[in-house]
Scaffold this active site. Sequence first.
Site, PDB file in Angstrom:
ATOM      1  CE  LYS A 173      -4.209  -1.814   2.154  1.00 18.03           C
ATOM      2  NZ  LYS A 173      -3.881  -3.225   2.152  1.00 18.03           N
ATOM      3  CD  GLU A 195      -4.211   5.952   3.964  1.00 15.32           C
ATOM      4  OE1 GLU A 195      -3.662   5.750   2.869  1.00 15.32           O
ATOM      5  OE2 GLU A 195      -5.397   5.664   4.204  1.00 15.32           O
ATOM      6  CG  HIS A 254     -11.972  -1.342   9.275  1.00 16.65           C
ATOM      7  ND1 HIS A 254     -12.246  -0.008   9.038  1.00 16.65           N
ATOM      8  CD2 HIS A 254     -11.517  -1.408  10.548  1.00 16.65           C
ATOM      9  CE1 HIS A 254     -11.951   0.695  10.109  1.00 16.65           C
ATOM     10  NE2 HIS A 254     -11.509  -0.120  11.041  1.00 16.65           N
ATOM     11  NE  ARG A 264      -7.794  -9.675  -3.424  1.00 17.11           N
ATOM     12  CZ  ARG A 264      -8.925  -9.139  -2.977  1.00 17.11           C
ATOM     13  NH1 ARG A 264     -10.056  -9.314  -3.658  1.00 17.11           N
ATOM     14  NH2 ARG A 264      -8.961  -8.417  -1.881  1.00 17.11           N
TER      15      ARG A 264
END
Length: 669
Positions: free
Chosen positions: A116, A200, A235, A292
Amino acid sequence: MFSKILIANRGEIACRVAATARRMGIKTVAVYSEADANAKHVAVCDEAVLIGPAPAKESYLRADKIIAVALATGAQAIHPGYGFLSENSEFADACAKAGLVFIGPPASAIRAMGSKSAAKSLMEKAGVPLVPGYHGDNQDADFLQNEADRIGYPVLLKASAGGGGKGMRVIEKSADFKDALASCKREAINSFGDDKVLAEKYLQRPRHIEIQVFADTKGNCVYLFERDCSVQRRHQKVLEEAPAPGMTAARRAAMGEAAVAAAKAVGYVGAGTVEFIANQDGSFYFMEMNTRLQVEHPVTEMITGTDLVEWQLRVAAGQPLPKSQAELSINGHSIEARVYAENPEKGFLPSIGTLQHNHTPTAVNFKLGGGVNAPASCRIDSGVREGDSISPFYDPMIAKLIVWGKDRTEALANMAQALAQYQIVGLSSNIAFLQRLIASPAFATADLDTGLIERNQDVLFPAVVPASLPVLALATVALLQAEQSGASDPWQSSHGWRMNSILQRSFKLEEEHGMHEVIVSYLADGWEIGVNGMSAKASLTHRSGNPAHHFNLKLGDQTVTGTVVRNAEMVHVFSQGQHTQLHYADPMAHAGEAESEGGRLTAPMPGKIVAVLVSKGQEVKKGDALLIMEAMKMEHTIAAPHDGVVDEVLYAIADQVAEGAPLLSFKQD
């Protein structure tokens, strides 16, 4: 085109890939663990080979074994599905080295987008907007805490190599940072073998919108529009829909073009998803790219009339994309609900057990690749059947329920109807929660953001309503009929005939709300059923089915219909789209011993102890974290139910525990 492929996965995605392969005349090879010997995906493939014990690290994550099986069975390519090895660049390289086609992107693209932090750096150079944060390599706890303080709370910690909500924590204040970081890293290393995290700014009321992209080896790349995946718990996605409500044509084009640019920047080939976090004002930021096929790909198929697995196979075989961007269009609206074996009322804890009863809604008009003029109004993708078990080793998904409508209103109505028909007995499920969720004002009016579930707790988790007279009547009549069926001896008959008197009986049915005593008076043509101060004459007008019994009752002036399933001492009543669970208190059974004062906290499911936070003799307050378990790939914190003193800790870190096992004992203050 390939003549045989190996599917390096399990569950519903393995079954989904096998269905398209069969339609295209391609033979399939399944791999399975010892826990999956009798699984559905093993049955639907042409061949199946055992690759190891139940733990994924010893079976579905063993790249060497999977490649050896592919070579031994004559497979020409490997479809990785999603999860497991699907985003593993080393596995993609190993396939190529062995002369096998990896049905996915090049290893270089997986590496570029697999981290990421690296992906965000790449997107930053490409001019794609990013959420403020730290995506570097410095993993020192003090440094990361300083970065979080600089960004400003709330801060989102996220496993750099992660996905599916694992290794992710929202931190509200600096004082909580290091504990959350340690937990995040533990979960990340266990799930992905990499404990690197990024930090973040956590956006308030954001939407999660993702773009489906597809590229071939000829230089073509298209986007198949967007999916809104904002509705999440822990999440992890619960509901997904396409197209995203409120999406303008200009914004769709901007996000689609940005996603295609991201794919081209890494030389992408195959199916991929570029995920964005979007503010309510329409601004959006790059979040990550999943290299994917996504779990929620069916909603894209439903609105575009495409079979994305077929596209994957054709592109992997060197063929061009079946359609250009100009040939793609949106038809109608589709919603997907993930049906899980879990208990929403207990923090969405996964549930394990056997699907004793699994009645699904009827899938209508579903045909893979059927074209935009023949979408399905209801589709079910599942990797389990009635009688199968949900084990503690893998994701607890039972099925994906997908519906289509000419617009969002019709799709919502179709979803409500489908969920009302879905019946599961044998383990806990989230079906009732999904019914409340799609009917909630926030979702119905498309007031969407990733905190929708947390913001609507009162609506989604209402107070328990006691069972109604019709429900209790159905349960009682089912018990009466069960007694009478098969009684050939007249002295064992329970039809209730008495000379010069009326037989009355009492049935005790218990639910979460409390105990109901149902009084049944036998009549010549039925019964008088009374409970909680109400009574009505009842007569059975129709009965069918075995072991799930369908009843039509005449109850007073109304007709009552429902399905009743008996599972040991539990009586499950499905009526008017609602599921009521009742415990039948057998009058011949002896009452169990009352629980002792204080007590022992038990494991809610099988798992492994990853942290012990208290010691013998330690004082604890209600809500204090006592220990942490890892189960179903997620961490679960065991907290003190009241103030007290720890009397004994019964397990250590790394110990495996069974469901219901006492974890520690304590004395209540």
